[in-house]
Design a protein around this motif. Structure first.
Motif, PDB file in Angstrom:
ATOM      1  N   TYR A 177       0.853  -1.216  -0.062  1.00 43.91           N
ATOM      2  CA  TYR A 177      -0.193  -0.098   0.117  1.00 43.91           C
ATOM      3  C   TYR A 177       0.646   1.237  -0.007  1.00 43.91           C
ATOM      4  N   SER A 178       1.953   1.296  -0.792  1.00 43.53           N
ATOM      5  CA  SER A 178       2.733   2.594  -0.830  1.00 43.53           C
ATOM      6  C   SER A 178       3.368   2.481  -2.044  1.00 43.53           C
ATOM      7  N   ALA A 179       3.752   3.484  -3.111  1.00 40.44           N
ATOM      8  CA  ALA A 179       4.278   3.656  -4.142  1.00 40.44           C
ATOM      9  C   ALA A 179       5.634   3.278  -4.146  1.00 40.44           C
ATOM     10  N   PRO A 180       6.434   2.795  -5.256  1.00 34.86           N
ATOM     11  CA  PRO A 180       7.786   2.508  -5.387  1.00 34.86           C
ATOM     12  C   PRO A 180       8.487   3.906  -5.117  1.00 34.86           C
ATOM     13  N   GLY A 181       9.615   3.795  -4.265  1.00 32.76           N
ATOM     14  CA  GLY A 181      10.355   4.779  -4.018  1.00 32.76           C
ATOM     15  C   GLY A 181      10.004   5.374  -2.655  1.00 32.76           C
TER      16      GLY A 181
END
Length: 280
Positions: A177-181
């Protein structure tokens, strides 16, 4: 000789009646509370079974449709076969994960099965877990951070594999539930009484709606689409497993979150402070 009769004084009789009435009322109250708790547990069980039946039905229906499609014609192309087999593979994995997590949750909640408790030095344990996680390819596109106080010295009496499962579930949740990076941080703080360690896994991902927070650890709760991008939800029992394991260790779980900012999942464990290492 005339028969002797023993009579209680009125004050003693009254005290006895009042005492029995109080005990009866207390017993009735306890029975009512127990009955309400049993009814609540039965309702939760029925709701969970209903949710599980729904979760099982979807992949089974997809697998059945794919199999029927493959059997329906002798002139299917290689790409048709490939696409159908990939669908069957994905849905089978979903079923496997759900069944495995269901079994694991039931085992953890079975209090007749004792935990394999052992004393573990908190800092080496958390450091080892963190560095093992760093080399896992699952986290290649995220920035992992470890934040431990320099003066943290305490021993945890834990079932090592089950607490590792707690951390695994929280870390994979953060990735999902978090974007790459984005950042994922493992941290720990010792309470002022030195009798409780709080371990946290935080991210700066999508966050969770405030209305959902009270229910996310409930095994009967189905998360909303805002928390499940691309319908990538796994079994849906990950946080329920976290809660069950932590509570078996006499700890608590909590979550603070804000949509668009991120989430912080924390759990507490009883601990015993160690003497600070000597500088000599």
């Amino acid at each position: 000789m005339p028969e002797k009769h023993t009579f209680l004084e009125p004050s003693i009789q009254q005290e006895t009646i009042e005492s029995l009435s109080a005990k009866l009322l207390s017993t009735m109250t306890q029975l009512t509370e127990t009955n309400q708790e049993l009814q609540k547990m039965q309702m939760e069980k029925n709701e969970m079974l209903s949710n599980i039946s729904h979760d099982l039905r979807a992949p089974i229906t997809a697998i059945r449709s794919a199999v029927d499609y493959l059997l329906s014609s002798d002139s299917l192309s290689f790409d048709d076969y490939q696409q159908s087999l990939h669908l069957i593979d994905r849905r089978t994995r979903t079923l496997e994960n759900l069944i495995q997590d269901m079994y694991y949750l039931f085992c953890v909640e079975d209090t007749s099965k004792k935990l394999d408790l052992q004393p573990i030095d908190a800092v080496p344990f958390l450091e080892e877990y963190f560095y093992d996680t760093m080399i896992d390819t699952l986290y290649d596109h995220h920035n992992l951070h470890l934040e431990l106080p320099q003066d943290l010295h305490c021993t945890l009496n834990i079932d090592l594999q089950k607490i590792i499962r707690v951390l695994d579930n929280l870390f994979t949740n953060a990735v999902k539930y978090s974007a790459p990076g984005s950042d994922i941080t493992l941290s720990a703080t010792l309470s002022e009484s030195y009798q409780q360690l709080t371990i946290s896994v935080s991210d700066n991902g999508f966050g969770i709606p405030q209305s959902a927070l009270p229910n996310i650890f409930n095994r009967t709760y189905t998360v909303s689409s805002s928390r499940t991008p691309n319908s990538n939800t796994g079994s849906g029992l990950g946080l329920a497993i976290v809660k069950a394991i932590v509570e078996r260790h006499h700890g608590n779980v909590s979550c603070s979150s804000k949509e668009g900012v991120g989430s912080c999942f924390s759990f507490t464990l009883p601990c015993q402070q160690l003497p600070c290492p000597s500088n000599h």
